[in-house]
Design an enzyme around this catalytic site. Structure first.
Site, mmCIF file in Angstrom:
data_model
loop_
_atom_site.group_PDB
_atom_site.id
_atom_site.type_symbol
_atom_site.label_atom_id
_atom_site.label_comp_id
_atom_site.label_asym_id
_atom_site.label_seq_id
_atom_site.Cartn_x
_atom_site.Cartn_y
_atom_site.Cartn_z
ATOM 1 N N LYS A 1 11.715 -6.475 2.138
ATOM 2 C CA LYS A 1 10.767 -5.191 1.797
ATOM 3 C C LYS A 1 11.186 -4.740 0.642
ATOM 4 O O LYS A 1 10.432 -4.284 -0.088
ATOM 5 C CB LYS A 1 10.754 -4.416 3.027
ATOM 6 C CG LYS A 1 9.686 -5.039 4.350
ATOM 7 C CD LYS A 1 9.174 -3.919 5.165
ATOM 8 C CE LYS A 1 8.389 -4.519 6.090
ATOM 9 N NZ LYS A 1 7.827 -3.441 7.027
ATOM 10 N N LYS B 1 4.972 -16.297 6.042
ATOM 11 C CA LYS B 1 4.231 -15.438 7.266
ATOM 12 C C LYS B 1 2.998 -15.082 7.077
ATOM 13 O O LYS B 1 2.762 -14.594 5.963
ATOM 14 C CB LYS B 1 5.070 -14.492 7.648
ATOM 15 C CG LYS B 1 5.255 -14.006 9.191
ATOM 16 C CD LYS B 1 6.238 -12.815 9.279
ATOM 17 C CE LYS B 1 5.166 -11.869 9.846
ATOM 18 N NZ LYS B 1 6.114 -10.393 10.427
ATOM 19 N N LYS C 1 -0.264 -8.981 6.122
ATOM 20 C CA LYS C 1 -1.158 -8.077 5.374
ATOM 21 C C LYS C 1 -1.078 -7.868 3.843
ATOM 22 O O LYS C 1 -1.974 -7.317 3.120
ATOM 23 C CB LYS C 1 -1.557 -6.779 6.161
ATOM 24 C CG LYS C 1 -0.655 -6.075 6.599
ATOM 25 C CD LYS C 1 -0.682 -5.015 7.691
ATOM 26 C CE LYS C 1 0.505 -4.888 8.450
ATOM 27 N NZ LYS C 1 0.027 -4.446 9.792
#
Ligand code: TRP
Length: 343
Positions: A122, A205, A208
């Site tokens: 991230k 994966k 969103k």
């Protein structure tokens, strides 16, 4: 003497899980999480949380955070989580999460957090610019679970490392203070699709944050959109294999088979047996029909709940009160163990 018993007064094992309210909920959230949560309600004492404190580790627009929080809770309910049988609330309402996380920040070691792969993913290349909250995300997650002394935590495969850290924190807390207080959590990683992948790239994966809408099926997509996304899903040039071994090194085929299996409550082996030898167009037609049948009612229930924010707020209010009630005695004991004055 502090006790490890964590079953409250119901005698059932306590379950805790959560998901972030940071955008559209998708098929990966449903199959990897909510669907499994709903199953556990029958024989566990369940606490399901919308983790808004975690969401703000990446900036969230304050104008939409509240509605996204309601929407996440609506997705849980639409997927079968029953607010009459479990506790459903948003994390920021129970300040004990933040308080216990602080104590865990003083138990966990910098090196432990530095190894977390989700932080590395991230934060990307620019780690210096990531929020401190993003770095200590896992200590808050440990606090979420241990604030209720929950011992079973259903999550997708990507959360396994965070749960190992939760065990390390519980163990170090117990050791440091010479108590037998926090349980060591068991990850529950179940279902045929614990890791739902992108429809455009079987190695990524479903997420969103993927810029391509075609990569995911959102729980707000209507029938036509679902059909189009499945039709356009990437595949290889082979046929459906008649056994699971035949899915090796075929990430897109493996993903679609796993989705079919999870949606139909079958094993991947059964699906391969049924569709072995057929082409993808045939399989995709069946998958579309299945997805529309299963997701249709969920989508419409979600929409109904989204259109009733007052109802959603009443559920979340009631959940927060119950969560606070359960957490307060634990927190009081923690304060005593740590040696804070005025407990
Ligand atoms: N980190 C989890 C995720 O991204 C969400 C989460 C926060 C969670 N706290 C939790 C999951 C506690 C299980 C238990 O999916």
């Amino acid at each position: 003497m502090h006790s490890m018993k964590n079953s409250g007064n119901t005698g059932k094992v306590r379950v805790f899980s959560g998901a972030q309210p940071s955008g559209d909920m998708h098929l990966g959230n449903y199959l990897g999480a909510f669907k499994n949560w709903a199953r556990l309600q029958a024989d566990h004492e369940c606490i399901f949380c919308v983790v808004d404190l975690h969401a703000i580790t990446l900036f969230q627009d304050p104008k939409i955070l509240a509605s996204q929080t309601r929407e996440a809770a609506a997705a849980y309910i639409a997927a079968g989580v029953d607010p009459d049988r479990c506790i459903l609330f948003n994390q920021s309402r129970v300040s004990g999460h933040a308080e216990l996380a602080w104590i865990f920040n003083c138990v966990a070691r910098v090196g432990w957090l530095g190894r977390m792969t989700q932080f590395k993913d991230k934060a990307g290349k620019n780690r210096e610019k990531a929020s401190v909250g993003l770095y200590i995300y896992p200590t808050l997650m440990a606090a979420d679970i241990l604030l209720y002394k929950a011992s079973r935590v259903p999550v997708g495969a990507d959360q396994k490392q965070h749960l190992e850290l939760t065990r390390d924190i519980a163990q170090k807390f117990n050791n440091d203070f010479g108590v037998d207080f926090f349980p060591l959590v068991d990850p529950v990683i179940t279902g045929e699709a614990t890791r739902v992948m992108s429809l455009r790239d079987g190695n990524k994966k479903m997420s969103k944050s993927d810029p391509s809408e075609m990569s995911r099926i959102n729980l707000t997509d209507d029938v036509d959109v679902i059909a189009r996304k499945i039709q356009k899903a990437r595949t290889d040039s082979g046929e459906i294999p008649d056994n699971v071994e035949g899915l090796k090194d075929r990430p897109e085929a493996a993903n679609l088979i796993a989705i079919y299996a999870a949606l139909s409550d079958q094993t991947r082996a059964q699906v391969c047996e049924d569709f072995g030898g057929r082409g993808f167009s045939n399989f995709k037609a069946a998958l579309t029909e299945l997805a529309v049948t299963v997701l249709g009612p969920i989508t419409s229930e979600m929409k109904r709940l989204k259109d009733d924010p007052a109802y959603m707020d009443s559920i979340l209010d009631a959940g927060a009160i119950k969560a606070r009630e359960l957490s307060e005695p634990v927190l009081r004991e923690v304060r005593q163990i740590v040696g804070f004055l005025g407990v």
